[in-house]
Design a protein around this motif. Structure first.
Motif, mmCIF file in Angstrom:
data_model
loop_
_atom_site.group_PDB
_atom_site.id
_atom_site.type_symbol
_atom_site.label_atom_id
_atom_site.label_comp_id
_atom_site.label_asym_id
_atom_site.label_seq_id
_atom_site.Cartn_x
_atom_site.Cartn_y
_atom_site.Cartn_z
ATOM 1 N N PRO A 87 0.748 -1.491 0.068
ATOM 2 C CA PRO A 87 0.220 -0.006 -0.040
ATOM 3 C C PRO A 87 0.986 1.413 -0.015
ATOM 4 O O PRO A 87 1.804 1.035 0.398
ATOM 5 N N HIS A 88 0.315 2.338 -0.936
ATOM 6 C CA HIS A 88 1.245 3.688 -0.744
ATOM 7 C C HIS A 88 2.925 3.274 -1.406
ATOM 8 O O HIS A 88 4.173 3.868 -0.694
ATOM 9 N N GLY A 89 3.093 1.950 -2.016
ATOM 10 C CA GLY A 89 4.081 1.548 -2.624
ATOM 11 C C GLY A 89 4.740 2.673 -3.291
ATOM 12 O O GLY A 89 6.097 2.256 -3.492
ATOM 13 N N LEU A 90 4.204 3.473 -4.061
ATOM 14 C CA LEU A 90 4.884 4.236 -4.807
ATOM 15 C C LEU A 90 6.380 4.991 -3.981
ATOM 16 O O LEU A 90 6.886 5.471 -4.820
ATOM 17 N N TRP A 91 6.219 5.326 -2.896
ATOM 18 C CA TRP A 91 7.036 6.632 -2.313
ATOM 19 C C TRP A 91 8.273 5.315 -2.250
ATOM 20 O O TRP A 91 9.649 5.418 -2.048
ATOM 21 N N ARG B 51 3.019 5.442 8.924
ATOM 22 C CA ARG B 51 3.747 4.257 8.817
ATOM 23 C C ARG B 51 4.460 3.568 7.502
ATOM 24 O O ARG B 51 5.858 3.051 7.505
ATOM 25 N N ASP B 52 3.922 3.663 6.434
ATOM 26 C CA ASP B 52 3.729 2.825 5.333
ATOM 27 C C ASP B 52 5.207 3.893 4.492
ATOM 28 O O ASP B 52 5.590 3.707 3.747
ATOM 29 N N ARG B 53 4.802 5.340 5.105
ATOM 30 C CA ARG B 53 6.212 6.168 4.898
ATOM 31 C C ARG B 53 7.463 5.703 5.290
ATOM 32 O O ARG B 53 8.565 6.050 4.305
ATOM 33 N N ILE B 54 7.411 5.334 6.345
ATOM 34 C CA ILE B 54 8.516 5.362 7.315
ATOM 35 C C ILE B 54 9.295 3.937 5.714
ATOM 36 O O ILE B 54 10.129 3.776 6.349
ATOM 37 N N VAL B 55 8.110 3.092 5.984
ATOM 38 C CA VAL B 55 9.062 1.735 5.762
ATOM 39 C C VAL B 55 9.572 1.996 4.310
ATOM 40 O O VAL B 55 10.447 1.159 4.081
ATOM 41 N N ASP B 56 8.541 2.224 3.434
ATOM 42 C CA ASP B 56 8.519 2.030 2.136
ATOM 43 C C ASP B 56 10.076 2.942 1.939
ATOM 44 O O ASP B 56 10.940 2.807 0.792
ATOM 45 N N THR B 57 10.115 4.524 2.273
ATOM 46 C CA THR B 57 11.196 5.354 2.408
ATOM 47 C C THR B 57 12.677 4.791 2.729
ATOM 48 O O THR B 57 13.213 4.375 1.908
ATOM 49 N N VAL B 58 12.477 4.179 3.818
ATOM 50 C CA VAL B 58 14.091 3.078 4.091
ATOM 51 C C VAL B 58 14.255 2.295 3.292
ATOM 52 O O VAL B 58 15.221 2.065 3.554
ATOM 53 N N SER B 59 13.261 1.355 2.812
ATOM 54 C CA SER B 59 13.522 0.399 1.808
ATOM 55 C C SER B 59 14.286 0.876 0.122
ATOM 56 O O SER B 59 14.458 0.293 0.281
ATOM 57 N N GLY B 60 13.495 1.860 0.005
ATOM 58 C CA GLY B 60 13.868 2.442 -0.998
ATOM 59 C C GLY B 60 15.462 2.903 -0.464
ATOM 60 O O GLY B 60 15.972 2.640 -1.905
ATOM 61 N N ALA B 61 15.101 3.278 0.278
ATOM 62 C CA ALA B 61 17.517 3.681 0.735
ATOM 63 C C ALA B 61 18.107 2.873 0.207
ATOM 64 O O ALA B 61 19.105 2.789 0.307
ATOM 65 N N ILE B 62 17.629 1.537 1.032
ATOM 66 C CA ILE B 62 18.197 0.440 1.520
ATOM 67 C C ILE B 62 18.570 -0.252 -0.124
ATOM 68 O O ILE B 62 19.617 -0.382 -0.156
ATOM 69 N N VAL B 63 18.007 -0.769 -1.075
ATOM 70 C CA VAL B 63 17.696 -0.984 -2.296
ATOM 71 C C VAL B 63 18.851 0.089 -3.230
ATOM 72 O O VAL B 63 19.751 -0.320 -4.158
ATOM 73 N N ALA C 140 13.862 5.406 -4.457
ATOM 74 C CA ALA C 140 15.253 4.135 -5.186
ATOM 75 C C ALA C 140 15.506 4.742 -6.304
ATOM 76 O O ALA C 140 16.223 5.080 -6.626
ATOM 77 N N LEU C 141 14.990 6.118 -6.873
ATOM 78 C CA LEU C 141 14.238 6.209 -7.748
ATOM 79 C C LEU C 141 15.965 8.252 -7.289
ATOM 80 O O LEU C 141 16.825 8.298 -8.356
ATOM 81 N N VAL C 142 15.215 8.121 -6.535
ATOM 82 C CA VAL C 142 16.104 9.967 -6.489
ATOM 83 C C VAL C 142 17.044 9.900 -5.118
ATOM 84 O O VAL C 142 18.369 10.873 -5.263
ATOM 85 N N ALA D 161 21.313 8.827 0.990
ATOM 86 C CA ALA D 161 20.161 7.738 1.855
ATOM 87 C C ALA D 161 19.993 8.249 3.212
ATOM 88 O O ALA D 161 18.674 8.179 3.913
ATOM 89 N N LEU D 162 20.625 9.142 3.821
ATOM 90 C CA LEU D 162 21.230 8.658 5.421
ATOM 91 C C LEU D 162 19.550 10.161 5.674
ATOM 92 O O LEU D 162 18.998 10.504 6.048
ATOM 93 N N ASP D 163 19.882 10.942 4.696
ATOM 94 C CA ASP D 163 19.151 12.233 5.065
ATOM 95 C C ASP D 163 17.206 11.430 4.525
ATOM 96 O O ASP D 163 16.811 12.525 4.942
ATOM 97 N N ARG D 164 17.625 11.581 3.390
ATOM 98 C CA ARG D 164 15.901 11.232 2.821
ATOM 99 C C ARG D 164 15.143 10.138 4.680
ATOM 100 O O ARG D 164 14.266 10.620 4.711
ATOM 101 N N SER D 165 15.716 9.082 4.333
ATOM 102 C CA SER D 165 15.699 7.940 5.139
ATOM 103 C C SER D 165 15.549 8.782 6.828
ATOM 104 O O SER D 165 13.955 8.856 7.159
ATOM 105 N N LEU D 166 16.136 9.500 7.379
ATOM 106 C CA LEU D 166 16.127 10.112 8.666
ATOM 107 C C LEU D 166 15.596 11.860 9.004
ATOM 108 O O LEU D 166 14.286 11.337 9.933
#
Length: 253
Positions: free
Chosen positions: A129-133, A226-238, A138-140, A153-158
């Motif tokens: 859900p809301h997976g576009l984040w 919750r989804d925003r945090i999880v998806d953003t951190v996951s994208g940064a890890i990828v 991962a693109l930016v 990655a740290l800037d965007r996640s934190l």
């Protein structure tokens, strides 16, 4: 400042975009109004200053016209190309020159493409859900060198985590009040003001802005947080994994 014929020619040239805008008649008209010995004529500054200012504006307008309609820059429509486009052969030669793994630009393009592609596949496969984040992050996040990717990655996640925490406080305290809408305006201004200056702070404000906007229509915005945090951190890890595995460019090099 000019005759009706000159004014009509100015307007017609501006509308057609052909560049036949004659400002010299205006310039001569202003000069005639200025005394030849303006510095010693005894005229008050209140009289001379507006005329000198009008002349300066005409000279600036003439420079703009030359930039937009000169021999190197033509204005076929309302949006002029302010830089001459290179010949097609030059563009194709540049493109072919970078179609090799020895090209840093080609390597970075592959990193960005693979990072966004893997994140998109994860989003679709798990129907997040809301997976576009996830693919958006991962693109930016990928940068040409690994150190820049890590910082982004740290800037965007934190920034996202901090923005989510601040959004939670504002949603709890201000939801349904006039101050809630005022904060949306302030946060939108702050986010785009800082986006190219202080990326982490811009992400904080942008996250709060998005969460507050979602809170206007969503009765349960906490799931979105919750989804925003999880998806953003996951994208940064990828993005980090991709940058590390595909020809990492170290800053010390």
């Amino acid at each position: 400042l000019g005759t009706s014929r000159t004014a009509a020619a100015f307007h017609a040239g501006r509308v057609r975009g052909r560049g036949d805008i004659a400002l010299e008649a205006y310039r001569q008209s202003v000069r005639k109004l200025l005394p030849p010995d303006a510095a010693t004529s005894g005229e008050s500054p209140a009289v001379l200053t507006p005329l000198a200012l009008a002349l300066r504006h005409l000279e600036a307008a003439d420079d703009a016209v030359n930039a937009l309609f000169g021999t190197d820059h033509r204005m076929p429509g309302l949006l002029p190309p302010l830089a001459p486009a290179p010949p097609m052969a030059t563009r194709l030669a540049t493109f072919r020159a970078h179609l090799t793994l020895s090209s840093l630009i080609f390597r970075h393009a592959l990193r960005v493409a693979l990072s966004a592609g893997v994140a998109t596949a994860i989003m679709v496969w798990f129907a997040i859900p809301h997976g576009l984040w996830l693919p958006l992050t991962a693109l930016v996040v990928p940068q040409p060198e690994f150190g820049g990717t890590l910082r982004r990655a740290l800037d965007r996640s934190l920034g996202t985590i901090g923005g989510a925490a601040l959004a939670a406080i504002l949603l709890y305290l201000l939801h349904g009040t006039v101050a809630f809408e005022i904060f949306i305006i302030i946060l939108g201004f702050a986010a785009f003001l800082l986006l190219r200056r202080k990326y982490a702070f811009a992400i904080v404000f942008l996250t709060v802005l998005i969460m507050l906007l979602l809170g206007l229509a969503d009765p349960d915005p906490w799931i979105d947080l919750r989804d925003r945090i999880v998806d953003t951190v996951s994208g940064a890890i990828v993005a980090l994994v991709t940058a590390y595995l595909l020809w990492p460019q170290w800053e010390h090099e």
